[in-house]
Design an enzyme around this catalytic site. Structure first.
Site, mmCIF file in Angstrom:
data_model
loop_
_atom_site.group_PDB
_atom_site.id
_atom_site.type_symbol
_atom_site.label_atom_id
_atom_site.label_comp_id
_atom_site.label_asym_id
_atom_site.label_seq_id
_atom_site.Cartn_x
_atom_site.Cartn_y
_atom_site.Cartn_z
ATOM 1 N N LYS A 182 -2.077 -13.474 -5.927
ATOM 2 C CA LYS A 182 -2.911 -12.417 -6.492
ATOM 3 C C LYS A 182 -2.017 -11.450 -7.248
ATOM 4 C CE LYS A 182 -4.423 -8.411 -5.471
ATOM 5 N NZ LYS A 182 -4.401 -7.890 -6.852
ATOM 6 N N GLU A 257 8.466 -6.133 0.231
ATOM 7 C CA GLU A 257 9.440 -5.395 -0.587
ATOM 8 C C GLU A 257 8.703 -4.160 -1.088
ATOM 9 O OE1 GLU A 257 10.912 -3.579 -3.162
ATOM 10 O OE2 GLU A 257 10.812 -5.239 -4.599
ATOM 11 N N GLU A 392 8.881 8.453 -3.342
ATOM 12 C CA GLU A 392 9.030 7.593 -4.516
ATOM 13 C C GLU A 392 8.045 8.029 -5.606
ATOM 14 O OE1 GLU A 392 7.699 3.413 -4.437
ATOM 15 O OE2 GLU A 392 9.658 2.893 -5.266
#
Ligand code: TXE
Length: 499
Positions: A182, A257, A392
């Protein structure tokens, strides 16, 4: 300034069980070009019925021709795919740039390099060997087999759509698994073109399936489907956490990740001609939309003024523009919500008292107005405790944080929930050898930044992830070991005592 010719909006199909198809519901969604802000493609909006069909197809393929194929033949298919990929590299690079707004130079580099993943893991396919165990029980022969897991779901983000998929698909296929992939709802078009190459290379139907759609609509079904053995995911840590929780509830294997807040550390003894472009490339290349972005510049206080001055001067020269123009150095942000997130973080940093030394806004050039741009932005006066130094951003925003000595540099660098990568600029050999031991990150670059290879393991410490991609370690993520015991003596065991 390039003038773009308008392109007609093309409607794409997704790939399920070797069939190119629309969603069962017939629903579609639009994919946008971040430079023009206009839709340029229509993509099937898969629902759970499509997910089920794709997983069934992958599960059937796993038990069919693919499972009976020799490892050498599997490796050969992967290498044939690599050749097809090399031939299609330019076309795919242009699709990626249109869909996600990343620089054409960067996408060309990625696409031209990507065949190596399929050559390397294709080569490894028939070098997966079991062991004969010198077992301690007389009259028993014991050996191990390395077996594939089954159906692997690959979920990928928009920042490097094909590269991050290649990191998963190449080892997973080499190990003998089948795939349901996906891609991100923001960058599905190149994935579908990539899918055609598997067909051309001769992969049996159902070995690679591609379902396009929204993570919040079909992600959970993909992760929890009873016939899925493993999820390989790259994305944000909040989504990664959700995926991990769903996978845990069904006891599925995962590779995750999840990005980072990487420190790029400049010591006073660094070669500044390299360190300054190194800082810039760490954050402004890809407009900061990379998991390994060096979003914290840690600078030794004795050279702080010099580094900041040179850094701002260098970053100021970056050419913002059309990512399809090879002269452009900073492209748009890939998604509209992501641009808003970047602008919000700029406000947060200002609110926290950080000093905006460069950028900090949307470019004023009216030619760039339709695109989703943010100027390269540098903040000084940043303390490690500020949100801008901890969270982040995933955009072209750099925080400069001073340090006194090596111990303080290590303390600040490690003062993060993340641990994906770090960079280090020094001419002191002892320090270059000492520091990697002290930095809690999965990759450390010394006097270089942002290098990855099919040969070298990549992954995160701490909240940056679980498992490793690339290199020999990666194939192990897609295998399971079986221990086989054989009685060689026709012995008659006592039924009541363990052998
Ligand atoms: O990513 P998401 P988003 C970071 C970056 C960014 C933030 C959010 O900080 O600002 O993540 O970006 C699928 N179950 N990174 O929202 O949601 C989704 O469809 C299963 C870091 O775009 O993580 C897509 O295919 N899947 C990063 C993929 O997850 C789900 C790269 C990634 O999307 C799902 C990108 C669900 N419930 C963003 N919800 C990196 N590590 O490089 C969504 N998805």
């Amino acid at each position: 300034m390039t003038i773009r010719m308008p392109v007609p909006v093309v409607k794409h199909d997704m790939l399920i069980g070797g069939r190119w198809t629309q969603a069962e519901s017939g629903d579609i969604f639009e994919s946008f070009d971040p430079y023009t802000g206009e839709p340029w493609a229509e993509v099937p909006r898969a629902g759970t019925a499509d997910v089920d069909a794709a997983v069934e197809a992958a599960s059937d393929a796993f038990r069919g021709e693919w499972r009976r194929m020799t490892a050498t033949a599997r490796g050969h298919l992967l290498r044939r795919f690599a050749d097809r990929l090399a031939a299609a590299a330019e076309t795919l690079a242009v699709l990626e740039t249109r869909d996600n707004g990343k620089l054409i130079n960067e996408m060309r580099m990625q696409l031209n390099y990507m065949p190596q993943w399929f050559h390397y893991f294709g080569g490894l396919a028939d070098k997966i060997e079991g062991r004969v165990i010198p077992i301690d029980k007389p009259g028993v022969f014991n050996f191990t087999r390395e077996e594939p897991l089954g159906v692997v779901v690959a979920i990928t983000p928009w920042n490097s759509p094909l590269m991050l998929a290649a990191w998963k698909l190449a080892p997973a296929l080499a190990a003998g698994n089948t795939i349901v992939w996906k891609p991100s709802e923001f960058s599905s078009v190149s994935a579908l073109a990539f899918g055609k190459l598997f067909e051309e290379a001769g992969f049996p139907p159902g070995v690679v399936n591609i379902v396009t759609g929204f993570g919040h609509e079909i992600g959970d079904r993909l992760v929890r489907h009873p016939k899925v053995a493993k999820i390989a995911f790259t994305g944000g840590d909040a989504t990664g956490q959700r995926v991990y929780q769903a996978a845990a509830s069904e006891l599925k294997k995962v590779t995750l990740e999840l990005g980072g807040k990487s420190a790029n550390i400049v010591f006073a003894d660094a070669r500044m001609e390299s360190a300054i472009p190194g800082l810039v490339s760490g954050i402004f290349a890809a407009s900061g939309q990379t998991c390994i972005a060096g979003s914290r510049a840690l600078v030794q206080r004795s050279v702080l003024d010099e580094v900041v001055e040179k850094l701002v001067a260098f970053a100021k020269t970056a050419r913002i523009g059309d990512p399809l123009d090879p002269e452009t150095q900073v492209g748009p942000i890939t998604t509209l919500p992501q641009r808003q997130k970047v602008l919000d973080y700029i406000d947060i940093a200002k609110g926290e008292g950080a000093e905006c030394l460069l950028g900090g806004k949307v470019p004023e050039d009216p030619a760039l107005a339709p695109g989703w741009f943010v100027e390269p932005t540098i903040f000084g006066g940043v303390a490690s405790s500020m949100r801008i130094a901890q969270e982040e951003v995933f955009g072209p925003v750099l925080s400069v944080i001073p340090f006194e000595d090596e111990d303080e540099a290590v303390a600040i660098a490690n003062d993060s929930i993340y641990g994906l990568a770090s960079g280090l600029w020094t001419q002191d050999l002892g320090r270059a050898l000492r520091m990697p031991d002290r930095l809690q990150t999965g990759s450390v670059w010394v006097n270089m930044y942002r290098a990855t290879s099919y040969l070298s393991p990549f992954g995160g410490y701490k909240r940056s992830g679980i498992g490793r991609e690339n290199g020999m370690s990666a194939i192990r993520e897609y295998l399971q070991e079986k221990s086989v015991w054989i009685d060689t003596m026709n012995s008659v065991p006592s039924p009541f005592v363990q052998r």
